[in-house]
Design a protein around this motif. Structure first.
Motif, mmCIF file in Angstrom:
data_model
loop_
_atom_site.group_PDB
_atom_site.id
_atom_site.type_symbol
_atom_site.label_atom_id
_atom_site.label_comp_id
_atom_site.label_asym_id
_atom_site.label_seq_id
_atom_site.Cartn_x
_atom_site.Cartn_y
_atom_site.Cartn_z
ATOM 1 N N ASN A 182 11.856 32.459 -48.970
ATOM 2 C CA ASN A 182 12.133 33.840 -49.385
ATOM 3 C C ASN A 182 12.368 34.801 -48.226
ATOM 4 O O ASN A 182 12.377 36.018 -48.433
ATOM 5 N N VAL A 183 12.564 34.287 -47.025
ATOM 6 C CA VAL A 183 12.976 35.112 -45.885
ATOM 7 C C VAL A 183 14.400 34.707 -45.508
ATOM 8 O O VAL A 183 14.674 33.544 -45.233
ATOM 9 N N ILE A 184 15.314 35.693 -45.507
ATOM 10 C CA ILE A 184 16.711 35.432 -45.175
ATOM 11 C C ILE A 184 16.895 35.491 -43.665
ATOM 12 O O ILE A 184 16.563 36.489 -43.029
ATOM 13 N N HIS A 185 17.428 34.408 -43.094
ATOM 14 C CA HIS A 185 17.684 34.347 -41.655
ATOM 15 C C HIS A 185 19.194 34.435 -41.443
ATOM 16 O O HIS A 185 19.953 33.621 -41.969
ATOM 17 N N ALA A 186 19.640 35.434 -40.668
ATOM 18 C CA ALA A 186 21.064 35.666 -40.428
ATOM 19 C C ALA A 186 21.410 35.318 -38.983
ATOM 20 O O ALA A 186 20.801 35.844 -38.049
ATOM 21 N N LYS A 187 22.411 34.432 -38.828
ATOM 22 C CA LYS A 187 22.874 34.030 -37.498
ATOM 23 C C LYS A 187 24.355 34.358 -37.353
ATOM 24 O O LYS A 187 25.158 34.035 -38.222
ATOM 25 N N GLY A 188 24.697 34.981 -36.216
ATOM 26 C CA GLY A 188 26.094 35.304 -35.950
ATOM 27 C C GLY A 188 26.590 34.637 -34.685
ATOM 28 O O GLY A 188 26.037 33.644 -34.231
ATOM 29 N N LYS A 189 27.633 35.208 -34.097
ATOM 30 C CA LYS A 189 28.242 34.595 -32.917
ATOM 31 C C LYS A 189 27.368 34.746 -31.674
ATOM 32 O O LYS A 189 27.600 34.081 -30.670
ATOM 33 N N CYS A 190 26.355 35.616 -31.720
ATOM 34 C CA CYS A 190 25.476 35.832 -30.567
ATOM 35 C C CYS A 190 24.096 35.231 -30.785
ATOM 36 O O CYS A 190 23.078 35.833 -30.422
ATOM 37 N N ASP A 191 24.024 34.070 -31.410
ATOM 38 C CA ASP A 191 22.714 33.529 -31.780
ATOM 39 C C ASP A 191 22.206 32.468 -30.806
ATOM 40 O O ASP A 191 21.315 31.697 -31.127
ATOM 41 N N GLN A 192 22.753 32.426 -29.563
ATOM 42 C CA GLN A 192 22.335 31.401 -28.614
ATOM 43 C C GLN A 192 20.831 31.436 -28.351
ATOM 44 O O GLN A 192 20.185 30.401 -28.254
ATOM 45 N N ASP A 193 20.281 32.628 -28.222
ATOM 46 C CA ASP A 193 18.846 32.731 -27.950
ATOM 47 C C ASP A 193 18.117 33.495 -29.056
ATOM 48 O O ASP A 193 16.982 33.909 -28.863
#
Length: 336
Positions: free
Chosen positions: A293-304
């Motif tokens: 129930n926690v939404i995790h959002a990853k984009g183009k800057c998610d290296q770290d």
């Protein structure tokens, strides 16, 4: 004397034929064998309960052992190597049709018989018809249909691969000539592959399916596939927050505006309002996954993971947190 010789010869000939018939009968009983499907190395390849994967070029590097495990799993995935003849009529279609699935293709891989039983090997491709997905999930299967006196009796699934956005459910099976089916099941998301179950079934020559054993390797509270299917009423929409942050330009404390538009259960668009242009670099599309129930959002800057953000819904309110914000605890956000 001639009479006795003829009697002896007749006895010898009769005895020889009788012996020959018994041998032929034993051979006849052993003649039937199933068509082998899958990779025998599935039985001897060992997998840990879990290992990391690297789905994107800019992802964190993974260990050598994780890379070997993922390579071994990919080598055992044989669906594309199984050839069949495309079925153009409606035969067998009713046995492979499921509610909520569109049947895209069906191929006959093999067809064998034993007395009253017929065994039809089918390779199918389907699409899950679900409006929650921008890109509809697909399902690949290999099954054996069992018919008795031309009447459908039962079905044995050999292989299943469900490909969701950012997640895969995989069941690999090795089916040998004696009718033994050995299966191993896996779940993969954007970060890990989990080895969940292995089983052993026996398909007899007369069409009976008997489970020999079943072992749960690692049990999940919820499947990876379901984690990516979220109720639109709880998620879809636009969110905004202004929070104190440290600028990427000069380290100055600024007010950082996040404007998030969630398009679907797996996709969001982030727009940023900030004083300096250096703080706009991570705008764009973000991939969403749901973890308890926690939404995790990853984009183009998610290296770290600094520019990843998280959303949750509690007691009628929406909350956000990100390492970009000075306050890295959950903060209430406004849903417009």
């Amino acid at each position: 004397m001639r009479y006795y010789i003829m009697v002896i010869l007749l006895v010898i000939i009769t005895t020889g034929c009788k012996k020959s018939y018994q041998v032929d009968k034993k051979i006849e009983n052993k003649l039937f064998q199933f068509t082998e499907i899958g990779n025998k190395e599935l039985l001897t390849t060992k997998f840990p309960q879990q290992w990391r994967v690297r789905p994107y070029e800019n992802s964190f590097p993974i260990s050598e052992s994780d890379a070997i495990n993922e390579s071994n799993l990919n080598k055992l995935d044989y669906f594309d190597n199984v050839k069949g003849k495309l079925l153009k009529n409606k035969k067998y279609i009713s046995f492979m049709t499921e509610k909520g699935f569109r049947l895209d293709s069906i191929c006959v891989v093999d067809s064998i018989s034993n007395k009253k039983q017929s065994f039809i090997y089918l390779k199918t491709s389907k699409t899950i018809e679900d409006p929650n997905y921008d890109f509809p999930p697909t399902v690949h299967q290999i099954d054996i249909l069992v018919f008795e006196n031309s009447q459908f009796s039962r079905k044995l699934n050999i292989y299943t691969k469900k490909s969701y956005p950012f997640a895969i459910d995989l069941k690999l099976g090795y089916f040998n000539k004696d009718g033994n089916l050995f299966t191993k099941e896996f779940k993969t998301d954007e970060e890990n592959t989990i080895f969940t179950k292995e089983e052993h079934f026996k398909l007899s020559n007369d069409g009976l399916i008997i489970k020999q054993n079943s072992t749960i390797i690692k049990e999940n509270k919820s499947s990876i596939a379901k984690k990516n299917i979220l109720k639109e009423v709880d998620l879809i929409g636009a969110y905004k927050i202004y929070a104190p942050a440290v600028s990427n330009s000069n380290g100055e404390e600024i007010s950082l505006g996040y404007f998030i538009t969630i398009k679907s259960s797996t996709k969001a668009i982030l727009s940023i309002d900030a004083k300096y242009s250096e703080d706009y670099g991570c705008e764009g599309e973000y991939r969403l996954t749901n973890n308890e129930n926690v939404i995790h959002a990853k984009g183009k800057c998610d290296q770290d993971s600094v520019d990843d953000f998280y959303l949750k819904y509690e007691n009628g309110k929406y909350f956000i947190k990100s390492k970009r914000f000075i306050n890295q605890n959950w903060q209430e956000t406004i849903k417009e």
